[in-house]
Design an enzyme around this catalytic site. Sequence first.
Site, PDB file in Angstrom:
ATOM      1  N   ARG A  50       0.839  -1.200   0.000  1.00 25.97           N
ATOM      2  CA  ARG A  50       0.000   0.000   0.000  1.00 25.97           C
ATOM      3  C   ARG A  50       0.874   1.249   0.000  1.00 25.97           C
ATOM      4  NH1 ARG A  50      -2.249  -0.067   6.320  1.00 25.97           N
ATOM      5  NH2 ARG A  50      -0.193  -0.312   7.235  1.00 25.97           N
ATOM      6  N   GLU A 107      -2.502   7.360   7.259  1.00 26.44           N
ATOM      7  CA  GLU A 107      -1.122   7.397   7.752  1.00 26.44           C
ATOM      8  C   GLU A 107      -0.101   7.821   6.681  1.00 26.44           C
ATOM      9  OE1 GLU A 107      -0.139   3.718   9.725  1.00 26.44           O
ATOM     10  OE2 GLU A 107      -1.140   4.338  11.545  1.00 26.44           O
ATOM     11  N   CYS A 164      11.588  10.320  -7.572  1.00 26.26           N
ATOM     12  CA  CYS A 164      11.212  10.203  -8.989  1.00 26.26           C
ATOM     13  C   CYS A 164      11.415  11.545  -9.704  1.00 26.26           C
ATOM     14  CB  CYS A 164       9.778   9.715  -9.115  1.00 26.26           C
ATOM     15  SG  CYS A 164       8.552  10.972  -8.724  1.00 26.26           S
ATOM     16  N   CYS A 194       9.402  14.403  -8.442  1.00 21.38           N
ATOM     17  CA  CYS A 194       9.947  15.002  -7.219  1.00 21.38           C
ATOM     18  C   CYS A 194      11.121  15.913  -7.550  1.00 21.38           C
ATOM     19  CB  CYS A 194      10.361  13.911  -6.226  1.00 21.38           C
ATOM     20  SG  CYS A 194       8.927  13.137  -5.461  1.00 21.38           S
ATOM     21  N   GLU A 244      -7.074   4.848  15.727  1.00 22.89           N
ATOM     22  CA  GLU A 244      -6.794   3.409  15.793  1.00 22.89           C
ATOM     23  C   GLU A 244      -6.171   3.150  17.160  1.00 22.89           C
ATOM     24  OE1 GLU A 244      -4.429   1.955  12.516  1.00 22.89           O
ATOM     25  OE2 GLU A 244      -5.594   3.088  11.044  1.00 22.89           O
ATOM     26  N   TRP A 300       2.267  -8.468  11.887  1.00 20.02           N
ATOM     27  CA  TRP A 300       2.032  -8.869  10.497  1.00 20.02           C
ATOM     28  C   TRP A 300       2.469 -10.327  10.317  1.00 20.02           C
ATOM     29  CZ3 TRP A 300       3.330  -4.384   6.525  1.00 20.02           C
ATOM     30  CH2 TRP A 300       2.368  -3.379   6.675  1.00 20.02           C
TER      31      TRP A 300
HETATM   32  C1  GAL Z   1      -1.821   1.166  11.058  1.00 16.44           C
HETATM   33  C2  GAL Z   1      -2.623   1.366   9.810  1.00 16.44           C
HETATM   34  C3  GAL Z   1      -3.753   0.365   9.699  1.00 16.44           C
HETATM   35  C4  GAL Z   1      -3.250  -1.001   9.958  1.00 16.44           C
HETATM   36  C5  GAL Z   1      -2.608  -1.047  11.313  1.00 16.44           C
HETATM   37  C6  GAL Z   1      -2.055  -2.404  11.636  1.00 16.44           C
HETATM   38  O1  GAL Z   1      -0.562   1.691  10.923  1.00 16.44           O
HETATM   39  O2  GAL Z   1      -3.181   2.646   9.748  1.00 16.44           O
HETATM   40  O3  GAL Z   1      -4.278   0.417   8.395  1.00 16.44           O
HETATM   41  O4  GAL Z   1      -2.351  -1.337   8.957  1.00 16.44           O
HETATM   42  O5  GAL Z   1      -1.545  -0.140  11.357  1.00 16.44           O
HETATM   43  O6  GAL Z   1      -0.919  -2.725  10.891  1.00 16.44           O
END
Ligand code: GAL
Length: 666
Positions: A103, A142, A152, A155, A307, A315
């Site tokens: 992403r 984020e 690039c 930029c 969040e 991950w």
């Molecule tokens: C944050 C992000 C979320 C998700 C979360 C867990 O940094 O905004 O989309 O990826 O971490 O990795």
Amino acid sequence: MYFGADYYPEHWPRERWEVDASMMKEANLNIVRLAEFSWSLMEPQEGVYNFAWLDDAIRVLSAQGLKVVMCTPTATPPKWLMDKHPDIYQVDRFGRQRGFGSRRHYCFNSSVYREYTEKIVTALAEHFKDNESIVAWQIDNEFGCHDNICYCDNCLEGFKKWCRDKYGSIENLNAEWGTIFWSQTYRNWDELIIPAYTECDTISGMTSRNTHNPSLMLDFRRFSSDSAVDYQKLQIDIIKRYTDKPITHNLMGHFSDIDYYNLGKDLDFISWDNYIRTPWGEAGYKETSMAHDLMRGIKNKNFWVMEQQSGPCGWNNLGSTPAPGQLRLWSYQAVAHGADAIVYFRWRACTFGTEQYWYGILDHDGKPRRRYREIQQTGSEFEKLTDLFVGAETVTEAALIKSYDNSWCHGIQYHVTGFDYNKILTQYYSGLADNGISLDVTSADTDLSKYKLVVMPAFNLMSDDLKERLEKYVTDGGNLLVTFRSGTKDWNNKMSTDTLPGYFKNLAGVEVEEFDALYGDRTAEVDGITGKGTASLWCDVIKPETAKVLATYSSDFYKGAAAITANEFGKGKVFYVGCDLDTCSMKALMKFIAQEAGLLPVLADLPEGVEAVRRISKGIEYLMVMNHNETEAQIKLDGEFTDMITGEKVRNDVKIQPYGVFALVR
Ligand code: GAL
């Protein structure tokens, strides 16, 4: 108070949505954030928009009284777009184009991407402008997470323009950067470069060092940060044409690649993503409180947590599971430091994709368990305390100054192995927190006159204008703390010819005769107001002019020389700290300085791991006390209070449960 979850209806079968919505309501949630990664569903083919699924999801959620934060989906441009315009991808400094599959794979300066951004954001805003369930908008997701620095051609061209706007003429740029060094003089704007890979770059193991002209590098960092700010503004301007609902972006606490003060200027409110226990490390409670205080300090206003960690996460591998009571404690901690809303990431762990192991309030099976019940309880408590919490002011009389420009400057030339600007800021924050002192963490542009103490560690880049403002602040009675590596450079990253501490020489009333970078395992001893202390990074050998000595070195060839001083200046005082300190001596120093500045602890004699914050809501003053220890702790109150969470009276010596919280009103 808004209390909710980040929800991805697109990850679950349609028939589950009603179940989720009613379980959310049961858990006392009243808001969801939606859609920040769903471009491929919103626009499956170029120009063919589909928002019906989102309309449907909002209908289901709002039937249970849930409100919505709507996001623009630009953090994940879809495959069709990237295939059609591969020049949108970022390029790293080795000239390698980044590819598809994760992403944030776009460059802020791609004019093509900006056009597509305008189209999708316009379509989204137009479609949802009258939707009553939407109470706020989030731009993208984020900025800078992963990497925001791109090399690039877009930029390169953007940077040339940025420099032209800043310096006016190429001659001026050459003079300000000192390009005569190593024959780097540019004859015209076309010749200008960006700091990509060069002959001098070293790559050893995972780390690589860029060895360009420091002024060029600093300006490139500024340009890269401005590029994110500008890209965000593009989206804000579009949304504002359709709705006046407040707009935010989810920031990342201590992340320092983007100047959050600039990014925050265009936002109606700040929100941020708070992860504490991850496989990449565990934030200490002071580090988290400091991040909250910085998020509040960006606009000097309350903020949201968009969040908030709600389960074990990672991950490829996992961090530790939040222990019973911690999710609740972390939520109260956020509120204590200025959060007006808490949104948990995520509602339910996903069965596919990179974040399969990122647990939410629910596990993959969707059944309510311990974490769900803890959040349910927290939500019910918050509901009752809304008036006390939302919009309350966190009371502080001291400020810690964070500067993004200085952070980049230290990153480019880090003085000595182990020098870490954010770590130094954290040490000062902790030194005051350990003495029960609450802080704002904010910009040097903030009106400082309201503070009894301003702490400006390692403020290396300086301007005449700031120097004047600081002189006025101290003359009028303020107390200022500066340290080694302060005031040695001008704002364009060139060394000052003034005797060190350069811009702070008059204020501090000292001269730095010489200094010692403590390379490798070397340490130096300090003694005085700090007790016996140890420096392990840096020692300025100080010659006091008008300043008084607070501590001296007790080792090395500078044994007996001043290490820490205090100087009366006008009605105020300037403390100069010439070396770094261990935790214990830092605490002792900050105790002394807090007393000198007339700062009182929120609660006296707090045990280790217990934090207290004073707040005021509509004239009602209250104390939030949080025990971050896994064991019970004892605090001392002066008299009787009512804990607004339980309604119980507490007085004098009180026990606070492991991970326990009080909201105390006298
Ligand atoms: C944050 C992000 C979320 C998700 C979360 C867990 O940094 O905004 O989309 O990826 O971490 O990795």
